[in-house]
Design a protein around this motif. Structure first.
Motif: not given
Length: 530
Positions: A160-173, A175-185
């Motif tokens: 499950d951890a690998l699956s989560f990492i795979w989905r996270f990596e698939k988002m693209g840089e 999107d990942r940066q935007e997600l990091g800003r989104f969660l605490p906003a």
């Protein structure tokens, strides 16, 4: 009472919908299960009650927005009398000028109406939803399958951890940066960057704040939005109303349990969870002294009451006691149910929209003001509301031609300055006046009403602080932190004791998922995945 009636395979404390779901899965698996409910009826806040003679409404919760059909099918609830009157209700943000907004804006007609209000927003809506759905997609497997845990499930946890990492990596840089800003906003920050229509922003912000002690400007409210999206996705993205009101769901579950090897016992308040000298659950004792024995006990009560009141701090480590002592579960909601002698007329509302979920929230400023007022123990000048007409979906809810209206009000203080007894009429008048802005004939059609203040919600439904999630759904009180290390199913303080209510993963809402996952833990010997 015979000895056989005192011994069971499992005991479930609390007959709210999650406790009943857990018991139903155990009963379907052939377990002899006992459900103990302190009140005189099952359902908790999910009950259908009479407003006035011949007028019925969902007394507390009034919508199934994240109810998984998987549970319905697994338990064959249709055989036990459960059916949905509507499975695809629309959300309508009411506009004072009659230019109402329908969400989600998926059909051409809905997009056209959004474009009439704001061409820019119509263009931005699709990409915005696609983006937040990607974020929700990261959470969804964790909410649906349960959290990976060490020990026997280590191999699955790694997968499950690998699956989560795979989905996270698939988002693209980006999107990942935007997600990091989104969660605490805050949701206000996110929406102000994307949209311009105040009504659209308020409608989206409602899904981030409803049922939570936060406003659209509260940090972390954006996280609440994608969490709700993930819950809705598990349920197929649909929102509906059961035939017979919300209370039809727990009633069907109780019938299933009673028709199998199970038993539901009301007016049975648990005083203490029994623990053996070796640290294993042995059963429970009621306030009247009756003891029931079982090697497995599941509690649908909140973590604080379960561990500190029923189990006792002597079984907890100091850090666990501190965690539970600081467990936040502040609610801020009231409920008003009305009996009407006819359908309220709202200018500009189409036929299908009368059967929808109505939102009265003109803009995020009004929402934030209501939240600030609640924090100051005051009433909002402009009440925020979610409204449903139960009788539109279920004609049995009112006499022919008559209707019932169910109003859920967020941002209402538990401790009101001046006291609720002195200000109930003032509050009711503010709410009816606010509805009358959109439905001017509401006062002429009003026959009777019922108001449930936050303290009354606490007393009537057994919801501490009127917080129906059994704990804030903030970042530090969800996922692995719900309720915290050493307090979950697999590493709890006492072997054989499980949480199955909203205070455990995956959290609040009428989803049944905490109950389903808890039953899976029991049936699979503590393994997380089902």
């Amino acid at each position: 009472m015979m000895e056989h009636d005192l011994a069971y395979d499992a005991i479930v404390i609390g007959a709210g919908h999650n406790g009943l779901v857990a018991a139903a899965y155990l009963a379907e698996a052939g377990k002899r299960v006992l459900v103990l409910e302190a009140e005189s009826e099952v359902g908790g806040a999910a009950v259908t009650a009479e407003i006035a003679p011949d007028y019925m409404s969902s007394a507390g919760a009034h919508l199934l927005y994240a109810w998984p059909q998987r549970i319905e099918k697994d338990l064959k609830l249709a055989k036990h009398g459960f059916e949905m009157a509507s499975r695809d209700m629309v959300t309508v943000a009411l506009d004072k000028d009659g230019k109402h907004l329908v969400l989600p804006a998926s059909s051409r007609a809905d997009i056209a109406r959004l474009k009439d209000r704001s061409p820019r927003d119509a263009e931005a809506y699709g990409p915005f939803m696609k983006r937040v759905q990607r974020y929700a997609g990261l959470l969804q497997p964790l909410l649906e399958k349960g959290l990976p845990v060490p020990g026997e499930g280590a191999k699955q946890a790694a997968t499950d951890a690998l699956s989560f990492i795979w989905r996270f990596e698939k988002m693209g840089e980006e999107d990942r940066q935007e997600l990091g800003r989104f969660l605490p906003a805050s949701m206000a920050q996110v929406l102000d960057r994307t949209f311009e229509d105040p009504l659209l922003k308020a409608a989206l912000a409602m899904d981030a704040t409803l049922g939570h002690h936060m406003g659209p400007k509260s940090p972390g409210s954006a996280y609440q939005y994608i969490y709700r999206l993930a819950q809705q996705n598990i349920a197929g993205g649909k929102m509906g109303y059961p035939a017979g009101g919300i209370g039809a769901l727990p009633q069907a579950l109780a019938r299933l349990i009673g028709e199998s090897e199970g038993r539901v016992r009301t007016n049975s308040q648990v005083r203490h969870i029994l623990v053996s000298d070796s640290g294993e659950t042995e059963g429970v004792v009621l306030t009247d002294g009756t003891k029931f024995h079982a090697p497995i006990v599941l509690s649908s009560l909140d973590p604080r009451r379960t561990y500190l009141d029923l189990l006792g701090a002597a079984h907890l480590a100091p850090e666990q006691t501190r965690r539970l002592g600081g467990w936040r579960m502040q609610g801020a909601c009231a409920k008003i149910n009305l009996a009407l002698e006819g359908l309220p007329i709202i200018e500009g509302l189409e036929e299908r929209e009368y059967g929808g979920r109505w939102l009265i929230a003109p803009d995020m400023t009004a929402m934030e003001r209501a939240f600030v007022a609640a924090k100051r123990h005051e009433l909002a000048v402009e009440p925020i509301m979610e409204i449903v007409l139960p009788s539109y979906h279920d004609p049995r809810a009112a006499p022919p031609g008559h209707h019932t209206m169910s109003i859920l009000l967020p941002h209402v203080p538990y401790d009101l300055n001046g006291g609720w007894d002195a200000r109930r009429d003032e509050f009711t008048k503010r709410v009816v006046d606010a509805v009358a802005v959109y439905a001017p004939d509401i006062k002429l059609k009003l026959i009777a009403g019922e108001i449930l203040t936050p303290p009354e919600i606490e007393r009537r439904f057994g919801v501490p602080g009127a917080g129906w999630h059994q704990g804030d759904m903030s970042l530090d009180q969800t996922l692995l932190f719900r309720p915290g290390y050493g307090l979950s199913h697999d590493d709890g303080p006492v072997r054989g004791l499980y949480l199955c209510g909203s205070g455990t993963h995956p959290g609040g809402g009428l989803t049944g998922e905490p109950g389903r996952l808890a039953a899976a833990h029991v049936l699979e010997g503590g393994r997380t995945h089902v």
